[in-house]
Design an enzyme around this catalytic site. Structure first.
Site, PDB file in Angstrom:
ATOM      1  N   LYS A  28       0.917  -1.139  -0.060  1.00  0.00           N
ATOM      2  CA  LYS A  28      -0.025  -0.060  -0.173  1.00  0.00           C
ATOM      3  C   LYS A  28       0.786   1.376  -0.007  1.00  0.00           C
ATOM      4  O   LYS A  28       0.439   2.160  -0.626  1.00  0.00           O
ATOM      5  CB  LYS A  28      -0.874  -0.170   1.291  1.00  0.00           C
ATOM      6  CG  LYS A  28      -1.839   1.119   1.265  1.00  0.00           C
ATOM      7  CD  LYS A  28      -3.389   0.782   1.998  1.00  0.00           C
ATOM      8  CE  LYS A  28      -2.870   0.681   3.403  1.00  0.00           C
ATOM      9  NZ  LYS A  28      -3.095   1.923   4.266  1.00  0.00           N
ATOM     10  N   SER A  29       1.915   1.387   0.928  1.00  0.00           N
ATOM     11  CA  SER A  29       2.739   2.274   0.836  1.00  0.00           C
ATOM     12  C   SER A  29       3.338   2.798  -0.539  1.00  0.00           C
ATOM     13  O   SER A  29       3.431   3.867  -0.797  1.00  0.00           O
ATOM     14  CB  SER A  29       3.796   2.284   2.045  1.00  0.00           C
ATOM     15  OG  SER A  29       3.347   2.129   3.188  1.00  0.00           O
ATOM     16  N   GLY A 101      -4.801   8.026   5.793  1.00  0.00           N
ATOM     17  CA  GLY A 101      -3.871   9.080   6.443  1.00  0.00           C
ATOM     18  C   GLY A 101      -2.704   9.251   5.547  1.00  0.00           C
ATOM     19  O   GLY A 101      -2.104  10.109   5.391  1.00  0.00           O
ATOM     20  N   ARG A 129      -8.494  11.936  12.502  1.00  0.00           N
ATOM     21  CA  ARG A 129      -7.164  12.012  12.818  1.00  0.00           C
ATOM     22  C   ARG A 129      -6.236  13.271  12.798  1.00  0.00           C
ATOM     23  O   ARG A 129      -6.969  14.483  12.108  1.00  0.00           O
ATOM     24  CB  ARG A 129      -6.487  11.105  11.804  1.00  0.00           C
ATOM     25  CG  ARG A 129      -7.220   9.622  11.644  1.00  0.00           C
ATOM     26  CD  ARG A 129      -6.644   8.596  10.854  1.00  0.00           C
ATOM     27  NE  ARG A 129      -5.281   8.469  11.305  1.00  0.00           N
ATOM     28  CZ  ARG A 129      -4.394   7.565  10.208  1.00  0.00           C
ATOM     29  NH1 ARG A 129      -5.078   6.903   9.312  1.00  0.00           N
ATOM     30  NH2 ARG A 129      -3.323   7.404  10.435  1.00  0.00           N
ATOM     31  N   SER A 174       7.393   8.999  12.435  1.00  0.00           N
ATOM     32  CA  SER A 174       6.429   8.954  11.327  1.00  0.00           C
ATOM     33  C   SER A 174       6.909   9.065   9.751  1.00  0.00           C
ATOM     34  O   SER A 174       7.387  10.258   9.397  1.00  0.00           O
ATOM     35  CB  SER A 174       5.459  10.137  11.746  1.00  0.00           C
ATOM     36  OG  SER A 174       4.342  10.209  10.447  1.00  0.00           O
ATOM     37  N   ASP A 326       2.408  -0.953  12.199  1.00  0.00           N
ATOM     38  CA  ASP A 326       0.831  -1.401  11.782  1.00  0.00           C
ATOM     39  C   ASP A 326       0.444  -2.763  12.001  1.00  0.00           C
ATOM     40  O   ASP A 326      -0.642  -3.218  11.795  1.00  0.00           O
ATOM     41  CB  ASP A 326       0.658  -1.281  10.063  1.00  0.00           C
ATOM     42  CG  ASP A 326       0.635   0.275   9.829  1.00  0.00           C
ATOM     43  OD1 ASP A 326       0.034   1.350  10.567  1.00  0.00           O
ATOM     44  OD2 ASP A 326       0.919   0.500   8.586  1.00  0.00           O
ATOM     45  N   ARG A 357      -5.566   2.033  18.121  1.00  0.00           N
ATOM     46  CA  ARG A 357      -5.578   0.631  18.126  1.00  0.00           C
ATOM     47  C   ARG A 357      -5.050  -0.126  19.328  1.00  0.00           C
ATOM     48  O   ARG A 357      -5.363  -1.294  19.439  1.00  0.00           O
ATOM     49  CB  ARG A 357      -4.441   0.470  16.847  1.00  0.00           C
ATOM     50  CG  ARG A 357      -4.979   0.664  15.523  1.00  0.00           C
ATOM     51  CD  ARG A 357      -4.129   0.531  14.514  1.00  0.00           C
ATOM     52  NE  ARG A 357      -4.521   0.565  13.228  1.00  0.00           N
ATOM     53  CZ  ARG A 357      -4.047   0.654  12.117  1.00  0.00           C
ATOM     54  NH1 ARG A 357      -2.470   0.581  12.084  1.00  0.00           N
ATOM     55  NH2 ARG A 357      -4.431   0.744  10.952  1.00  0.00           N
ATOM     56  N   ARG A 402      -7.182  -2.896   9.903  1.00  0.00           N
ATOM     57  CA  ARG A 402      -6.473  -3.712  10.607  1.00  0.00           C
ATOM     58  C   ARG A 402      -6.571  -4.603  11.931  1.00  0.00           C
ATOM     59  O   ARG A 402      -6.729  -5.704  12.128  1.00  0.00           O
ATOM     60  CB  ARG A 402      -4.885  -2.932  10.920  1.00  0.00           C
ATOM     61  CG  ARG A 402      -4.077  -2.643   9.908  1.00  0.00           C
ATOM     62  CD  ARG A 402      -2.640  -2.542   9.774  1.00  0.00           C
ATOM     63  NE  ARG A 402      -2.402  -1.642   8.811  1.00  0.00           N
ATOM     64  CZ  ARG A 402      -2.178  -2.039   7.500  1.00  0.00           C
ATOM     65  NH1 ARG A 402      -2.521  -3.228   7.146  1.00  0.00           N
ATOM     66  NH2 ARG A 402      -1.748  -1.176   6.289  1.00  0.00           N
TER      67      ARG A 402
END
Length: 449
Positions: A28-29, A101, A129, A174, A326, A357, A402
């Protein structure tokens, strides 16, 4: 409730051995970045293996809105005809980034130095967020932002007409913030410098270099110092997206906890900034072999063969958190079915993901009979051993893909079925999760089907 449609409750039941091949979707990234960098290059970038989940499709729509031509040619096969660095046009409508995000923060970075305005929104989860972590550094370039209280979407970004280069130390680990600053630096004159105290996934740096940007990375006493020379002409590329290590973690963990299982997961990225989950599972006693290790598209890749194993609790090093942030939700599932306690520290970033989470997993695991301790930066799961988790609960997914998938994995090895209130968010990152797991032998059902 999901921002992408009618909620679909789902239930996972104890199943027999999982067997077969789990060909998980593209990373995905990297998929997000392939579309964005393609839009910033001059000419046609070709992409194969693109993840066609909702998050990435929303990024494709956004790139079209900013003037790039984005075309799907077949499953996973796409092309992007870019407009060049600084070539974005002002969109006609609000940019809806759905649940992503990554998408919204990277795109905010790109347009922050382009002298145009754009308004961003998302689904109910994304709109909660924090965006201040991106709007604060892009303000240093000269961009302005106006959003809801707490720095939340919907938000309008007014791009800087005369951007200046920036030196910025990322205050938290991040990759999204680091990448947003580097992308803003692309259209600023001179050199933009980003310093990160803890290494995070490095796909942006790798892709910038691949597209022809002048970028250097050095290790210093202050951390990784990344220097980017602004206003390059990016050259189009041919990108083969490796399979997503975060998605691969679900069949890997499922095979680890379901007795008798043997699952083959081909072509999974083993980028050192992403593979912490696999290192951790092996330390816990998981039976994973890494076969045919190779490079694809500049990324290290391996085929995984995963067999059931009785695992034990460990203390996960806090320094590993950035490389597996993640994957902690599904790791906590393995921990619940391990012997002894698993201690996860340095994980406060989990509290500002699609949902909190740590809280979401702690609530669901407790409802299934597992003892969980937590504080702001720590989660401790007291394992109940193989087959020892009662289950029998309906867990809230909190609009988080997730969380939903993690509880579906848990239900495959609990004494009683485990349900989630809404499985629709799964489509944002792993649209074939349900079908793929069923082909391996999982018993997952949609409760309103």
């Amino acid at each position: 409730m999901s921002g992408h449609g009618t909620p679909i409750p789902m239930t996972s039941r104890k199943c027999g051995p999982l067997n077969g091949e789990a060909a998980v979707p593209g990373d995905k990234s990297i998929s997000h970045r392939a579309l964005i960098f393609g839009a910033l290059a001059v000419g046609e970038t070709k992409v194969t293996g693109l993840l066609e989940g909702e998050d990435v499709l929303d990024t494709a729509k956004a790139m079209r809105a900013f003037g790039a031509t984005v075309t799907q040619h077949g499953p996973g096969e796409w092309s992007v005809n870019g407009v060049g660095v600084g070539g974005f046009s002002e969109p006609d409508n609000v940019i809806d980034c759905g649940n992503s995000g990554t998408g919204v923060r990277l795109i905010m970075g790109v347009m922050a130095t382009q002298g145009i305005n754009a308004t961003f929104t998302g689904d109910a989860s994304l709109n909660k967020r924090p965006m201040g972590r991106v709007t604060d550094p892009i303000a240093l370039f000269g961009a302005q932002s106006v959003g809801r209280s707490g720095g939340r979407l919907p938000m309008t970004i007014v791009g800087a007409t005369e951007p200046v280069p920036v030196e910025y130390t990322v205050p938290m680990p991040s990759a999204q913030v680091k990448s947003a600053v580097l992308l803003a630096g692309l259209n600023a004159p001179g050199q933009t410098v980003v310093i990160e105290k803890e290494a995070t996934r490095d796909h942006t740096e790798r892709m910038l270099e691949g597209f022809g940007a002048e970028i250097s990375v050095e290790e210093t006493e202050d951390g990784r110092r990344i220097t980017l020379t602004g206003q390059p002409e990016l050259k189009p590329q041919v990108i083969s997206v490796p399979r997503d290590p975060s998605s691969a973690a679900f069949p890997t963990c499922a095979a680890t906890i379901v007795p008798g299982s043997e699952v083959f997961v081909p072509g999974v990225s083993q980028n050192l900034t992403r593979n912490g989950i696999y290192t951790t599972l092996v330390e816990m006693g998981a039976d994973i072999t890494f076969e045919n290790e190779r490079l694809e598209g500049g990324e290290p890749v391996a085929d995984l063969r995963v067999r059931y194993a009785e695992t034990h609790g460990i203390e996960v090093p806090p320094a590993r958190a950035a490389s597996m942030i993640d994957e902690y939700p599904v790791l906590s599932v393995v921990a619940a079915l391990s012997t002894g306690k698993t201690v996860m520290r340095g994980v406060k970033e989990l509290r500002v993901k699609e949902c909190d989470r740590i809280d979401a997993m702690a609530r669901g695991l407790r409802a299934c009979g597992v003892t969980v301790e937590e504080d702001e930066d720590t989660m401790i799961v007291h394992g109940m051993g193989p087959g020892g988790v009662p289950g029998g609960a309906t867990c809230e997914s909190f609009l988080d893909h997730r969380i939903a998938m993690s509880f579906m994995v848990l239900g495959m090895a609990t004494q009683n079925p485990v349900s989630v209130d809404d499985g629709t968010p799964i489509a944002t990152s792993f649209p074939v999760f349900e079908d793929l797991m069923k082909t391996l032998g999982a018993q997952i059902a949609r409760d309103n089907a």
